[in-house]
Design a protein around this motif. Structure first.
Motif, PDB file in Angstrom:
ATOM      1  N   LYS A   7      58.560   3.483 -11.875  1.00  0.00           N
ATOM      2  CA  LYS A   7      59.190   4.409 -12.667  1.00  0.00           C
ATOM      3  C   LYS A   7      58.881   5.804 -12.229  1.00  0.00           C
ATOM      4  O   LYS A   7      59.406   6.882 -13.026  1.00  0.00           O
ATOM      5  CB  LYS A   7      58.794   3.992 -14.217  1.00  0.00           C
ATOM      6  CG  LYS A   7      59.263   2.854 -14.872  1.00  0.00           C
ATOM      7  CD  LYS A   7      58.815   2.675 -16.182  1.00  0.00           C
ATOM      8  CE  LYS A   7      59.426   1.300 -16.862  1.00  0.00           C
ATOM      9  NZ  LYS A   7      60.833   1.336 -16.964  1.00  0.00           N
ATOM     10  N   TYR A   8      57.974   6.037 -11.369  1.00  0.00           N
ATOM     11  CA  TYR A   8      57.422   7.302 -10.780  1.00  0.00           C
ATOM     12  C   TYR A   8      58.554   8.052  -9.761  1.00  0.00           C
ATOM     13  O   TYR A   8      59.023   7.096  -8.939  1.00  0.00           O
ATOM     14  CB  TYR A   8      56.159   7.375 -10.469  1.00  0.00           C
ATOM     15  CG  TYR A   8      55.827   8.568  -9.661  1.00  0.00           C
ATOM     16  CD1 TYR A   8      55.583   9.808 -10.317  1.00  0.00           C
ATOM     17  CD2 TYR A   8      56.023   8.866  -8.284  1.00  0.00           C
ATOM     18  CE1 TYR A   8      55.205  11.153  -9.684  1.00  0.00           C
ATOM     19  CE2 TYR A   8      55.747  10.014  -7.427  1.00  0.00           C
ATOM     20  CZ  TYR A   8      55.318  11.333  -8.295  1.00  0.00           C
ATOM     21  OH  TYR A   8      55.216  12.074  -7.569  1.00  0.00           O
ATOM     22  N   PHE A   9      58.942   9.329  -9.932  1.00  0.00           N
ATOM     23  CA  PHE A   9      60.114   9.980  -8.889  1.00  0.00           C
ATOM     24  C   PHE A   9      59.325  11.198  -8.768  1.00  0.00           C
ATOM     25  O   PHE A   9      58.759  11.978  -9.773  1.00  0.00           O
ATOM     26  CB  PHE A   9      61.236  10.007  -9.688  1.00  0.00           C
ATOM     27  CG  PHE A   9      61.880   8.654  -9.766  1.00  0.00           C
ATOM     28  CD1 PHE A   9      62.727   8.145  -8.547  1.00  0.00           C
ATOM     29  CD2 PHE A   9      61.806   7.831 -10.719  1.00  0.00           C
ATOM     30  CE1 PHE A   9      63.464   7.000  -8.799  1.00  0.00           C
ATOM     31  CE2 PHE A   9      62.542   6.607 -10.711  1.00  0.00           C
ATOM     32  CZ  PHE A   9      63.177   5.834  -9.817  1.00  0.00           C
ATOM     33  N   ARG A  10      59.508  11.740  -7.712  1.00  0.00           N
ATOM     34  CA  ARG A  10      59.392  13.160  -7.264  1.00  0.00           C
ATOM     35  C   ARG A  10      60.037  14.138  -8.202  1.00  0.00           C
ATOM     36  O   ARG A  10      59.450  15.436  -8.638  1.00  0.00           O
ATOM     37  CB  ARG A  10      59.567  13.462  -5.901  1.00  0.00           C
ATOM     38  CG  ARG A  10      58.502  12.626  -5.037  1.00  0.00           C
ATOM     39  CD  ARG A  10      58.793  12.977  -3.530  1.00  0.00           C
ATOM     40  NE  ARG A  10      57.985  12.045  -2.526  1.00  0.00           N
ATOM     41  CZ  ARG A  10      56.856  12.430  -2.006  1.00  0.00           C
ATOM     42  NH1 ARG A  10      56.794  13.866  -2.004  1.00  0.00           N
ATOM     43  NH2 ARG A  10      56.440  11.908  -1.072  1.00  0.00           N
ATOM     44  N   SER A  11      61.245  13.727  -8.599  1.00  0.00           N
ATOM     45  CA  SER A  11      61.896  14.682  -9.556  1.00  0.00           C
ATOM     46  C   SER A  11      62.879  13.818 -10.356  1.00  0.00           C
ATOM     47  O   SER A  11      63.337  12.403  -9.891  1.00  0.00           O
ATOM     48  CB  SER A  11      62.725  15.604  -8.642  1.00  0.00           C
ATOM     49  OG  SER A  11      63.677  14.929  -7.840  1.00  0.00           O
ATOM     50  N   ASN A  44      60.500   9.757 -22.231  1.00  0.00           N
ATOM     51  CA  ASN A  44      60.289   8.261 -22.682  1.00  0.00           C
ATOM     52  C   ASN A  44      59.304   7.668 -21.807  1.00  0.00           C
ATOM     53  O   ASN A  44      59.057   6.536 -21.597  1.00  0.00           O
ATOM     54  CB  ASN A  44      61.737   7.283 -22.576  1.00  0.00           C
ATOM     55  CG  ASN A  44      62.258   7.390 -21.273  1.00  0.00           C
ATOM     56  OD1 ASN A  44      61.764   8.396 -20.616  1.00  0.00           O
ATOM     57  ND2 ASN A  44      63.042   6.585 -21.143  1.00  0.00           N
ATOM     58  N   GLY A  45      58.455   8.518 -21.220  1.00  0.00           N
ATOM     59  CA  GLY A  45      57.427   7.844 -20.299  1.00  0.00           C
ATOM     60  C   GLY A  45      56.437   7.281 -21.260  1.00  0.00           C
ATOM     61  O   GLY A  45      56.167   7.284 -22.372  1.00  0.00           O
ATOM     62  N   GLY A  46      55.680   6.534 -20.339  1.00  0.00           N
ATOM     63  CA  GLY A  46      54.941   5.303 -20.819  1.00  0.00           C
ATOM     64  C   GLY A  46      53.335   5.776 -20.766  1.00  0.00           C
ATOM     65  O   GLY A  46      52.577   5.325 -21.117  1.00  0.00           O
ATOM     66  N   GLU A  60      51.379  15.710 -22.074  1.00  0.00           N
ATOM     67  CA  GLU A  60      52.853  15.129 -21.743  1.00  0.00           C
ATOM     68  C   GLU A  60      53.140  13.962 -21.416  1.00  0.00           C
ATOM     69  O   GLU A  60      52.091  13.199 -20.839  1.00  0.00           O
ATOM     70  CB  GLU A  60      53.052  16.321 -20.644  1.00  0.00           C
ATOM     71  CG  GLU A  60      53.001  17.752 -20.954  1.00  0.00           C
ATOM     72  CD  GLU A  60      53.052  18.479 -19.539  1.00  0.00           C
ATOM     73  OE1 GLU A  60      53.811  19.387 -19.637  1.00  0.00           O
ATOM     74  OE2 GLU A  60      52.545  18.144 -18.437  1.00  0.00           O
ATOM     75  N   LYS A  61      54.238  13.564 -21.957  1.00  0.00           N
ATOM     76  CA  LYS A  61      54.719  11.881 -21.561  1.00  0.00           C
ATOM     77  C   LYS A  61      55.148  12.188 -20.277  1.00  0.00           C
ATOM     78  O   LYS A  61      56.066  12.843 -19.938  1.00  0.00           O
ATOM     79  CB  LYS A  61      55.670  11.512 -22.790  1.00  0.00           C
ATOM     80  CG  LYS A  61      55.102  11.007 -24.002  1.00  0.00           C
ATOM     81  CD  LYS A  61      56.184  10.183 -24.842  1.00  0.00           C
ATOM     82  CE  LYS A  61      55.321   9.557 -25.902  1.00  0.00           C
ATOM     83  NZ  LYS A  61      56.295   8.796 -26.770  1.00  0.00           N
TER      84      LYS A  61
END
Length: 292
Positions: free
Chosen positions: A97-101, A68-70, A77-78
């Motif tokens: 909303k960014y995370f390393r994992s 569900n990435g923006g 890739e999303k």
């Protein structure tokens, strides 16, 4: 010939203070003339210039793949980049909303951020509060409004139940906000969408919290009279159609057209003949002015 003048007034059932008196309006360019990214600005509800980007030293160069990435990377890739783009001063805006994992989403901090030591961000953090401190209403809103955090146990689905005063444990009644000013770097303010604030902990780790945009009402109106002109020396009745169906209000970054009460009136110039005020739930109103 007398010119017909239309006026309208809109009231929303949601209590919104006019004390802030701030209009949400994006700038077309940053200070270095980066163009406004309208799509990202609307999607992330803040003012963003330039394109989203990552960082070479981060996993997958600062892009996490989520369904569900923006954002979309060069592979189609999303997901989410580490940075939304740039703010008005051309500083990178970290993406909450960014995370390393994926496993880190909603699991970095507990409910009260126990055992987290926030660190100074100098000189960026103090500089970012310079203009805000001159505006008491804006300052108060930013200090007392609960923020959202994707790293928090709430995972950004609800607010954290904390504001900046509570996060930094400022004693009730105190006006010493110096710790906040040293450690909270304001990247965007809530008068141009939601505020994004960067925090640093454990030497190099960063976190972004979001404060919802200041509540606002946008009155968008069209008006049309059933006559374009009246012959000089004669008077006639004129019916005016006023349409406010596109008006909306914003609360906690959520837009709604659910307005429970609207008030309308119409008038003529130069005699300043005004109709009675019409109060209705409808978004279209017809007002007839006699003897125009």
């Amino acid at each position: 010939m007398k010119k017909i003048i239309i006026a309208t007034f809109l009231i929303c059932a949601v209590l919104i203070s006019t004390f802030y008196n701030i209009v949400l309006a994006f700038n077309p360019y940053s200070e270095s003339r980066r163009p406004l990214n309208i799509g990202i600005s609307l999607k992330y509800k803040t003012e963003v210039f330039g394109e989203p980007f990552g960082r070479d030293d981060l996993p997958n160069k600062g892009f996490i793949v989520v369904p569900n990435g923006g954002m979309i990377n060069e592979k189609g890739e999303k997901g989410e980049y580490a940075y939304l783009g740039y703010n008005y001063k051309d500083q990178p805006i970290t993406n909450d909303k960014y995370f390393r994992s994926i496993e880190k989403i909603g699991s970095v901090f507990d409910r009260n951020y126990e055992n987290v030591v926030w660190q100074d961000i100098l000189p960026e953090a103090p500089n970012s509060w310079y203009d805000i401190r001159k505006n008491p209403a804006l300052l108060n809103y930013m200090l007392t409004t609960n923020f959202y955090d994707e790293d928090h146990i709430t995972a950004g689905k609800t607010d954290t139940g904390l504001n900046l005063l509570k996060l930094f444990k400022i004693p009730e009644g105190s006006t010493d906000y110096s710790e906040i000013f040293r450690k909270a770097w304001v990247l965007t303010t809530p008068d141009t969408g939601s505020a994004h604030i960067r925090l640093r902990y454990n030497d190099t780790n960063w976190n972004t919290i979001r404060i919802p945009a200041i509540p606002t009402i946008e009155c968008i109106m069209t008006a049309e009279a059933d006559k374009k002109a009246i012959e000089t020396g004669k008077t006639e009745s004129v019916t005016v159609k006023i349409d406010t169906s596109h008006s909306y209000w914003v609360m906690a970054d959520q837009e709604s057209k659910n307005i429970s009460e609207r008030r309308y009136w119409a008038g003529t110039s130069p005699d300043k003949v005004e109709s009675e005020i019409v109060t209705t739930q409808g978004n279209v109103c017809y007002i007839t002015l006699p003897n125009v």
